[in-house]
Design a protein around this motif. Structure first.
Motif, PDB file in Angstrom:
ATOM      1  N   ILE A  20       0.829  -1.210   0.000  1.00 17.57           N
ATOM      2  CA  ILE A  20       0.000   0.000   0.000  1.00 17.57           C
ATOM      3  C   ILE A  20       0.861   1.257   0.000  1.00 17.57           C
ATOM      4  CG2 ILE A  20      -1.619   1.356   1.399  1.00 17.57           C
ATOM      5  CD1 ILE A  20      -2.877  -1.344   2.223  1.00 17.57           C
ATOM      6  N   VAL A  21       1.895   1.270   0.833  1.00 16.46           N
ATOM      7  CA  VAL A  21       2.773   2.435   0.925  1.00 16.46           C
ATOM      8  C   VAL A  21       3.515   2.658  -0.396  1.00 16.46           C
ATOM      9  CG1 VAL A  21       4.863   3.317   2.053  1.00 16.46           C
ATOM     10  CG2 VAL A  21       3.022   2.336   3.416  1.00 16.46           C
ATOM     11  N   ILE A  22       4.022   1.589  -0.986  1.00 14.13           N
ATOM     12  CA  ILE A  22       4.760   1.711  -2.239  1.00 14.13           C
ATOM     13  C   ILE A  22       3.860   2.240  -3.356  1.00 14.13           C
ATOM     14  CG2 ILE A  22       5.895   0.353  -4.051  1.00 14.13           C
ATOM     15  CD1 ILE A  22       7.695   0.879  -1.730  1.00 14.13           C
ATOM     16  N   VAL A  23       2.639   1.740  -3.425  1.00 12.43           N
ATOM     17  CA  VAL A  23       1.720   2.198  -4.473  1.00 12.43           C
ATOM     18  C   VAL A  23       1.357   3.667  -4.261  1.00 12.43           C
ATOM     19  CG1 VAL A  23      -0.620   1.924  -5.374  1.00 12.43           C
ATOM     20  CG2 VAL A  23       0.817  -0.071  -5.042  1.00 12.43           C
ATOM     21  N   LEU A  24       1.160   4.068  -3.020  1.00 14.18           N
ATOM     22  CA  LEU A  24       0.810   5.464  -2.753  1.00 14.18           C
ATOM     23  C   LEU A  24       1.969   6.426  -3.007  1.00 14.18           C
ATOM     24  CD1 LEU A  24      -1.393   5.153   0.444  1.00 14.18           C
ATOM     25  CD2 LEU A  24      -2.120   5.696  -1.878  1.00 14.18           C
ATOM     26  N   LEU A  25       3.198   5.945  -2.944  1.00 12.16           N
ATOM     27  CA  LEU A  25       4.349   6.803  -3.198  1.00 12.16           C
ATOM     28  C   LEU A  25       4.578   7.068  -4.688  1.00 12.16           C
ATOM     29  CD1 LEU A  25       7.019   5.485  -0.676  1.00 12.16           C
ATOM     30  CD2 LEU A  25       5.916   7.712  -0.678  1.00 12.16           C
ATOM     31  N   GLN A  26       3.986   6.250  -5.549  1.00 13.28           N
ATOM     32  CA  GLN A  26       4.214   6.422  -6.976  1.00 13.28           C
ATOM     33  C   GLN A  26       3.481   7.648  -7.503  1.00 13.28           C
ATOM     34  OE1 GLN A  26       3.300   2.866  -9.097  1.00 13.28           O
ATOM     35  NE2 GLN A  26       4.895   1.684  -8.055  1.00 13.28           N
ATOM     36  N   GLY A  46      13.782   8.170 -20.599  1.00 14.34           N
ATOM     37  CA  GLY A  46      13.342   6.784 -20.656  1.00 14.34           C
ATOM     38  C   GLY A  46      14.496   5.801 -20.633  1.00 14.34           C
ATOM     39  N   LYS A  47      15.685   6.230 -21.051  1.00 16.37           N
ATOM     40  CA  LYS A  47      16.838   5.334 -21.079  1.00 16.37           C
ATOM     41  C   LYS A  47      17.282   4.959 -19.673  1.00 16.37           C
ATOM     42  CE  LYS A  47      18.597   7.216 -25.398  1.00 16.37           C
ATOM     43  NZ  LYS A  47      19.678   7.953 -26.034  1.00 16.37           N
ATOM     44  N   ASN A  48      17.233   5.876 -18.753  1.00 22.71           N
ATOM     45  CA  ASN A  48      17.697   5.628 -17.390  1.00 22.71           C
ATOM     46  C   ASN A  48      16.546   5.499 -16.414  1.00 22.71           C
ATOM     47  OD1 ASN A  48      20.424   5.726 -18.100  1.00 22.71           O
ATOM     48  ND2 ASN A  48      20.401   7.957 -18.031  1.00 22.71           N
ATOM     49  N   LYS A  49      15.381   5.124 -16.907  1.00 20.14           N
ATOM     50  CA  LYS A  49      14.207   5.066 -16.044  1.00 20.14           C
ATOM     51  C   LYS A  49      14.366   4.019 -14.940  1.00 20.14           C
ATOM     52  CE  LYS A  49       9.266   5.088 -16.018  1.00 20.14           C
ATOM     53  NZ  LYS A  49       8.034   5.071 -16.731  1.00 20.14           N
ATOM     54  N   ALA A  50      15.039   2.907 -15.220  1.00 27.07           N
ATOM     55  CA  ALA A  50      15.194   1.848 -14.223  1.00 27.07           C
ATOM     56  C   ALA A  50      16.027   2.319 -13.035  1.00 27.07           C
ATOM     57  CB  ALA A  50      15.837   0.621 -14.853  1.00 27.07           C
ATOM     58  N   ARG A  51      16.879   3.305 -13.256  1.00 26.70           N
ATOM     59  CA  ARG A  51      17.716   3.814 -12.165  1.00 26.70           C
ATOM     60  C   ARG A  51      17.070   4.965 -11.410  1.00 26.70           C
ATOM     61  NH1 ARG A  51      23.186   4.640 -15.357  1.00 26.70           N
ATOM     62  NH2 ARG A  51      22.921   2.841 -16.694  1.00 26.70           N
ATOM     63  N   SER A  52      15.985   5.474 -11.924  1.00 28.06           N
ATOM     64  CA  SER A  52      15.341   6.614 -11.291  1.00 28.06           C
ATOM     65  C   SER A  52      14.498   6.176 -10.104  1.00 28.06           C
ATOM     66  CB  SER A  52      14.459   7.353 -12.295  1.00 28.06           C
ATOM     67  OG  SER A  52      13.333   6.567 -12.618  1.00 28.06           O
ATOM     68  N   TYR A  53      13.997   7.142  -9.399  1.00 33.08           N
ATOM     69  CA  TYR A  53      13.141   6.900  -8.231  1.00 33.08           C
ATOM     70  C   TYR A  53      11.881   6.146  -8.633  1.00 33.08           C
ATOM     71  CZ  TYR A  53      10.089   8.125  -4.303  1.00 33.08           C
ATOM     72  OH  TYR A  53       9.219   8.069  -3.260  1.00 33.08           O
ATOM     73  N   LYS A  56      12.639   2.482  -9.455  1.00 34.47           N
ATOM     74  CA  LYS A  56      12.831   1.675  -8.242  1.00 34.47           C
ATOM     75  C   LYS A  56      11.492   1.379  -7.567  1.00 34.47           C
ATOM     76  CE  LYS A  56      17.476   3.323  -7.391  1.00 34.47           C
ATOM     77  NZ  LYS A  56      18.364   4.111  -6.544  1.00 34.47           N
ATOM     78  N   LEU A  57      10.605   2.364  -7.562  1.00 36.00           N
ATOM     79  CA  LEU A  57       9.278   2.126  -6.973  1.00 36.00           C
ATOM     80  C   LEU A  57       8.505   1.072  -7.755  1.00 36.00           C
ATOM     81  CD1 LEU A  57       8.000   5.668  -5.926  1.00 36.00           C
ATOM     82  CD2 LEU A  57       8.644   3.779  -4.454  1.00 36.00           C
TER      83      LEU A  57
END
Length: 82
Positions: A20-26, A46-53, A56-57
């Motif tokens: 719940i917390v993770i979904v609400l933080l997005q 979009g290239k570095n999206k996997a490394r962004s906040y 990670k969420l």
């Protein structure tokens, strides 16, 4: 067997709260009209999206959802055996 049910239930509640917390933080995906005008800017990020906040969420959301489903299945199987 009762101790195993209690442990699994506690782990399930922790996984639920974490999910719940993770979904609400997005952040929201709706950008409105400004997103359609400035849509080209997303290709650079979009290239570095996997490394962004946000990346990670999304990854943690998938992991916690998988743990939630697995814990539910295990808890149902334990309840059927008892």
């Amino acid at each position: 067997m009762a101790a195993l049910k209690i442990i699994l239930t506690v782990l399930l509640v922790i996984a639920e709260v974490f999910l719940i917390v993770i979904v609400l933080l997005q952040p929201g995906k709706t950008a409105g009209i400004s997103g359609s005008i400035a849509g080209g800017a997303e290709t650079f990020f979009g290239k570095n999206k996997a490394r962004s906040y946000e990346g990670k969420l999304q990854r943690w959301t998938k992991i916690s959802a998988g743990a939630f489903i697995a814990l539910n299945i295990i808890l149902v199987l334990v309840n059927k055996l008892a």
